[in-house]
Design a protein around this motif. Structure first.
Motif, PDB file in Angstrom:
ATOM      1  N   SER A  51       0.849  -1.185   0.000  1.00  0.00           N
ATOM      2  CA  SER A  51       0.000   0.000   0.000  1.00  0.00           C
ATOM      3  C   SER A  51       0.889   1.241   0.000  1.00  0.00           C
ATOM      4  N   SER A  77      -0.969  -1.087  -4.730  1.00  0.00           N
ATOM      5  CA  SER A  77      -1.887  -0.001  -5.034  1.00  0.00           C
ATOM      6  C   SER A  77      -1.960   0.325  -6.514  1.00  0.00           C
ATOM      7  N   ASP A  99     -16.179   5.421  -6.295  1.00  0.00           N
ATOM      8  CA  ASP A  99     -15.501   4.872  -5.119  1.00  0.00           C
ATOM      9  C   ASP A  99     -15.680   3.370  -4.986  1.00  0.00           C
ATOM     10  N   VAL A 136     -13.121   1.398  -6.856  1.00  0.00           N
ATOM     11  CA  VAL A 136     -11.819   1.387  -6.198  1.00  0.00           C
ATOM     12  C   VAL A 136     -11.820   0.382  -5.045  1.00  0.00           C
ATOM     13  N   LYS A 137     -12.868   0.421  -4.224  1.00  0.00           N
ATOM     14  CA  LYS A 137     -12.950  -0.494  -3.085  1.00  0.00           C
ATOM     15  C   LYS A 137     -12.963  -1.948  -3.550  1.00  0.00           C
ATOM     16  N   ILE A 151      -9.444  -3.018  -4.525  1.00  0.00           N
ATOM     17  CA  ILE A 151      -8.597  -3.187  -3.343  1.00  0.00           C
ATOM     18  C   ILE A 151      -8.961  -4.470  -2.611  1.00  0.00           C
ATOM     19  N   TRP A 157      -7.260   6.189   0.133  1.00  0.00           N
ATOM     20  CA  TRP A 157      -7.272   4.777  -0.236  1.00  0.00           C
ATOM     21  C   TRP A 157      -6.176   3.987   0.450  1.00  0.00           C
ATOM     22  N   TYR A 196      -7.941   2.910   3.404  1.00  0.00           N
ATOM     23  CA  TYR A 196      -8.854   1.793   3.124  1.00  0.00           C
ATOM     24  C   TYR A 196      -8.082   0.485   2.995  1.00  0.00           C
ATOM     25  N   GLU A 197      -6.907   0.540   2.404  1.00  0.00           N
ATOM     26  CA  GLU A 197      -6.081  -0.669   2.308  1.00  0.00           C
ATOM     27  C   GLU A 197      -5.641  -1.145   3.693  1.00  0.00           C
ATOM     28  N   ASP A 234     -15.488   4.724   5.587  1.00  0.00           N
ATOM     29  CA  ASP A 234     -15.427   3.856   4.406  1.00  0.00           C
ATOM     30  C   ASP A 234     -15.654   2.383   4.734  1.00  0.00           C
TER      31      ASP A 234
END
Length: 313
Positions: free
Chosen positions: A106, A138, A149, A152-153, A156, A179, A182-183, A260
């Protein structure tokens, strides 16, 4: 109803004023105590954060409005979120023999040149480690044009899914990247190992110099224990540290529910169990290394393996 982080009652001065008022007590008599004429003083329980951090003891809060968002808990210094009162690290179980690992890296894409130094070391067979290694990172979503979004989620989640650990490669601005957080969150949600590696000691490809370290992103993510009232079972949720208005024109750091990912999570085996109404920052127990000072070219494989084993992977 959620607590208002700007309410003056949550200022450090107001809270500490309430906490530092001591009850009246009889003067101590050491000689009589030593002779056994009066009983020894009982030891009082200590808050995980000490007196200065014990901002929201549930025993003194109304049952109908508990501070379940922990707002105001982090009105403290950025580099030492909990001062010198951080609990000792958990006992570490003996490590198993190294096994083949797949890691998720990440990072902030602006650090890609330094990131490539780490990725290239991870891809090849090091003379001291004959295990074949592979990674996701990433760039699997940074390099694509995504629709919103949720896309992207999803990428990941798919990237972290078949890995053993999430390794956060820390540059100057990594700590503010949505992000990256989030990772980090996915490492907790999916039960992966978690570690950090500072990159700024690697010489920049243009200036040929190292750069000042950036803040540790793991200082800004935590697992908190939420209990709505004394009759409901406590659950664990993700929190992030954010800057909130302090009511006098400035800002203060406060722990707030991570937006998130709002579902409950399982407490990782490597993280200390916080008291109800408190958080445990991930940085207190996830190990962070420096790529140059700690000889990352040789050791990053063992770092990732250790983090994975700590998570039971």
């Amino acid at each position: 109803m959620a607590d208002n982080p700007s309410d003056p009652k949550y200022s450090m001065g107001g809270l500490l004023g309430m906490l530092t008022t001591q009850p009246a007590q009889e003067p101590d008599n050491p000689l009589a105590r030593a002779l056994g004429l009066i009983p020894a003083k009982p030891s009082l329980p200590v808050s995980p954060l000490g007196a200065a951090g014990d901002l929201f003891p549930y025993a003194t809060m109304p049952r109908t409005n508990p501070p379940n968002n922990l707002t105001g808990l982090a009105s403290v210094d950025l580099f030492q979120p909990f001062g010198s009162l951080a609990p000792p690290r958990l006992p570490v179980a003996p490590l198993k023999a190294p096994v083949k690992r797949k890691a998720f890296f990440s990072f902030h894409y602006d650090d890609i040149m330094r990131v490539n130094v780490v990725r290239n070391a991870w891809k090849i067979d090091h003379p001291d480690n004959a295990l074949m290694r592979s990674f996701q990172d990433s760039s699997l979503w940074e390099s694509r044009k995504l629709e919103g979004d949720e896309a992207v989620k999803r990428l990941i989640r798919e990237g972290v899914e078949y890995t053993s650990a999430v390794c956060v490669l820390i540059g100057t601005d990594t700590w503010v990247r949505r992000w990256v957080r989030y990772e980090i969150a996915r490492a907790i949600v999916d039960g992966r190992g978690l570690l950090g590696v500072h990159l700024n000691s690697i010489r920049h490809h243009h200036t040929k110099t190292a750069h000042t370290r950036g803040y540790n992103p793991l200082d800004f993510m935590a697992v908190g224990k939420v209990q709505e009232d004394i009759w409901t079972q406590a659950r664990y949720c993700l929190f992030e540290k954010q800057a909130w208005p302090n009511g006098i024109g400035g800002y203060r750091w406060a722990w707030n529910r991570y937006s998130d990912y709002t579902s409950s999570v399982t407490l990782p085996p490597w993280l200390a169990d916080p008291a109800a109404g408190y958080v445990t920052p991930l940085s207190q127990y996830a190990t962070v290394y420096d790529y140059i000072a700690d000889d990352g070219h040789k050791n990053i494989g063992s770092w990732i393996d250790k983090a994975a084993q700590g998570a039971g992977r």
